[in-house]
Design a protein around this motif. Structure first.
Motif, PDB file in Angstrom:
ATOM      1  N   ASP A  47      -6.965  -1.217   8.356  1.00 64.67           N
ATOM      2  CA  ASP A  47      -5.846  -0.806   9.018  1.00 64.67           C
ATOM      3  C   ASP A  47      -4.480  -0.956   8.896  1.00 64.67           C
ATOM      4  O   ASP A  47      -3.406  -0.816   9.309  1.00 64.67           O
ATOM      5  N   ALA A  48      -4.240  -1.985   7.920  1.00 69.44           N
ATOM      6  CA  ALA A  48      -2.852  -2.204   7.173  1.00 69.44           C
ATOM      7  C   ALA A  48      -2.509  -0.962   6.654  1.00 69.44           C
ATOM      8  O   ALA A  48      -2.932  -0.225   5.878  1.00 69.44           O
ATOM      9  N   GLU A  49      -1.019  -0.616   6.921  1.00 66.82           N
ATOM     10  CA  GLU A  49      -0.288   0.221   6.412  1.00 66.82           C
ATOM     11  C   GLU A  49       0.887  -0.188   5.676  1.00 66.82           C
ATOM     12  O   GLU A  49       1.847  -1.019   6.265  1.00 66.82           O
ATOM     13  N   LEU A  50       0.950   0.214   4.341  1.00 64.80           N
ATOM     14  CA  LEU A  50       2.328  -0.090   3.331  1.00 64.80           C
ATOM     15  C   LEU A  50       2.256   1.063   2.316  1.00 64.80           C
ATOM     16  O   LEU A  50       1.193   1.792   2.249  1.00 64.80           O
ATOM     17  N   ALA A  51       3.454   1.189   1.724  1.00 64.88           N
ATOM     18  CA  ALA A  51       3.668   2.019   0.724  1.00 64.88           C
ATOM     19  C   ALA A  51       2.454   1.908  -0.485  1.00 64.88           C
ATOM     20  O   ALA A  51       2.162   0.889  -0.815  1.00 64.88           O
ATOM     21  N   ASP A  52       2.291   3.262  -1.142  1.00 65.99           N
ATOM     22  CA  ASP A  52       1.343   3.091  -2.259  1.00 65.99           C
ATOM     23  C   ASP A  52       1.748   1.963  -3.302  1.00 65.99           C
ATOM     24  O   ASP A  52       0.972   1.444  -3.896  1.00 65.99           O
ATOM     25  N   TRP A  53       3.249   2.090  -3.627  1.00 67.36           N
ATOM     26  CA  TRP A  53       3.558   1.179  -4.827  1.00 67.36           C
ATOM     27  C   TRP A  53       3.207  -0.238  -4.228  1.00 67.36           C
ATOM     28  O   TRP A  53       2.966  -1.000  -5.184  1.00 67.36           O
ATOM     29  N   LEU A  54       3.584  -0.603  -3.067  1.00 66.97           N
ATOM     30  CA  LEU A  54       3.295  -1.932  -2.699  1.00 66.97           C
ATOM     31  C   LEU A  54       1.552  -2.390  -2.613  1.00 66.97           C
ATOM     32  O   LEU A  54       1.516  -3.252  -2.980  1.00 66.97           O
ATOM     33  N   SER A  55       0.797  -1.488  -2.385  1.00 68.94           N
ATOM     34  CA  SER A  55      -0.439  -1.696  -2.343  1.00 68.94           C
ATOM     35  C   SER A  55      -0.940  -1.739  -3.873  1.00 68.94           C
ATOM     36  O   SER A  55      -2.079  -2.277  -4.216  1.00 68.94           O
ATOM     37  N   ASP A  56      -0.421  -0.826  -4.708  1.00 67.13           N
ATOM     38  CA  ASP A  56      -0.787  -1.155  -6.018  1.00 67.13           C
ATOM     39  C   ASP A  56      -0.425  -2.467  -6.736  1.00 67.13           C
ATOM     40  O   ASP A  56      -0.994  -3.035  -7.469  1.00 67.13           O
ATOM     41  N   ARG A  57       0.832  -2.793  -6.392  1.00 66.84           N
ATOM     42  CA  ARG A  57       1.525  -3.892  -6.966  1.00 66.84           C
ATOM     43  C   ARG A  57       0.648  -5.198  -6.416  1.00 66.84           C
ATOM     44  O   ARG A  57       0.631  -6.095  -7.147  1.00 66.84           O
ATOM     45  N   TYR A  58       0.214  -5.120  -5.195  1.00 66.67           N
ATOM     46  CA  TYR A  58      -0.375  -6.189  -4.251  1.00 66.67           C
ATOM     47  C   TYR A  58      -1.753  -5.793  -3.942  1.00 66.67           C
ATOM     48  O   TYR A  58      -1.895  -5.435  -2.465  1.00 66.67           O
ATOM     49  N   PRO A  59      -2.646  -5.534  -4.690  1.00 69.70           N
ATOM     50  CA  PRO A  59      -4.047  -5.005  -4.457  1.00 69.70           C
ATOM     51  C   PRO A  59      -4.924  -5.882  -3.493  1.00 69.70           C
ATOM     52  O   PRO A  59      -5.671  -5.316  -2.795  1.00 69.70           O
ATOM     53  N   GLY A  60      -4.757  -7.131  -3.524  1.00 72.11           N
ATOM     54  CA  GLY A  60      -5.634  -8.062  -2.557  1.00 72.11           C
ATOM     55  C   GLY A  60      -4.828  -8.811  -1.513  1.00 72.11           C
ATOM     56  O   GLY A  60      -5.338  -8.294  -0.441  1.00 72.11           O
ATOM     57  N   GLU A  61      -3.555  -8.951  -1.771  1.00 76.29           N
ATOM     58  CA  GLU A  61      -3.018  -9.791  -0.819  1.00 76.29           C
ATOM     59  C   GLU A  61      -1.505  -9.817  -1.095  1.00 76.29           C
ATOM     60  O   GLU A  61      -1.163  -9.984  -2.093  1.00 76.29           O
ATOM     61  N   PRO A  90      14.095  -0.236   1.672  1.00 76.87           N
ATOM     62  CA  PRO A  90      13.419  -0.508   2.925  1.00 76.87           C
ATOM     63  C   PRO A  90      12.140   0.139   3.179  1.00 76.87           C
ATOM     64  O   PRO A  90      11.971   1.406   2.875  1.00 76.87           O
ATOM     65  N   GLU A  91      11.139  -0.659   3.493  1.00 77.14           N
ATOM     66  CA  GLU A  91       9.754  -0.184   3.614  1.00 77.14           C
ATOM     67  C   GLU A  91       9.100  -0.418   4.805  1.00 77.14           C
ATOM     68  O   GLU A  91       9.154  -1.639   5.328  1.00 77.14           O
ATOM     69  N   PRO A  92       8.602   0.530   5.855  1.00 78.88           N
ATOM     70  CA  PRO A  92       7.792   0.156   6.837  1.00 78.88           C
ATOM     71  C   PRO A  92       6.337  -0.519   6.678  1.00 78.88           C
ATOM     72  O   PRO A  92       5.916   0.048   5.625  1.00 78.88           O
ATOM     73  N   LEU A  93       5.891  -1.427   7.334  1.00 74.67           N
ATOM     74  CA  LEU A  93       4.567  -2.077   7.184  1.00 74.67           C
ATOM     75  C   LEU A  93       3.996  -1.975   8.522  1.00 74.67           C
ATOM     76  O   LEU A  93       4.612  -2.098   9.479  1.00 74.67           O
TER      77      LEU A  93
END
Length: 169
Positions: A47-61, A90-93
């Motif tokens: 259910d976590a929502e973050l930009a793809d580039w952020l989830s790619d950069r921080y794949p676990g936490e 600015p990025e929404p989370l």
């Protein structure tokens, strides 16, 4: 064996409720004084929502900082959304409360750590709230950083016995 009280889950629920109340107060009134938060969460939570580039950069936490600039803090029953600045972008989370691993307010040396035991996916995991304080963090950290997992050694403590006779008249 019959029914038992699940203190671990009850504690986690209460602590997540505390986080929700603190964030709601900040949403309504702003951050008071020197208060600021370091929030580490599981970026792979469904259910976590973050930009793809952020989830790619921080794949676990990842750890986010709510301090000098944040926008659109919206606190809900199951999680909160906030817009944070990542290098002038600015990025929404959206962070569900049950994705939070640590919540720290270093200005008052307050911290919560949520851990689970039994990483075996076939067996249900039992939550465990670590009782040790979290390590101090530098207040000038402004960008998200990966938090290093720390193993906290729990030491058994003897129960303290209090005589009720001292309270009787």
């Amino acid at each position: 064996m019959g029914r038992s009280i699940d203190y671990g889950n009850l504690m986690h629920e209460a602590m997540r409720g505390l986080i929700r109340k603190v964030l709601q107060d900040v949403s309504d009134n702003g951050l008071p004084g020197a208060h600021h938060f370091f929030i580490t969460f599981d970026t792979s939570h469904p259910d976590a929502e973050l930009a793809d580039w952020l989830s790619d950069r921080y794949p676990g936490e990842m750890t986010v900082v709510m301090q000098h600039w944040y926008d659109k803090l919206d606190v809900a029953d199951d999680g909160f959304s906030v817009t944070l600045n990542f290098g002038d972008a600015p990025e929404p989370l959206y962070i569900p409360y049950d994705a939070i691993k640590t919540f720290v307010d270093p200005s008052v040396e307050f911290g919560l750590r949520f851990e689970t035991q039994g990483e075996d996916e076939d067996a249900p995991s039992a939550p465990d709230l670590a009782a040790a304080p979290l390590p101090a963090v530098k207040p000038d950290d402004k960008l998200p950083v990966k938090a290093e997992e720390e193993k906290i050694e729990k030491k058994p403590q003897d129960a303290e016995i209090v005589s009720l006779d001292s309270f009787r008249k």
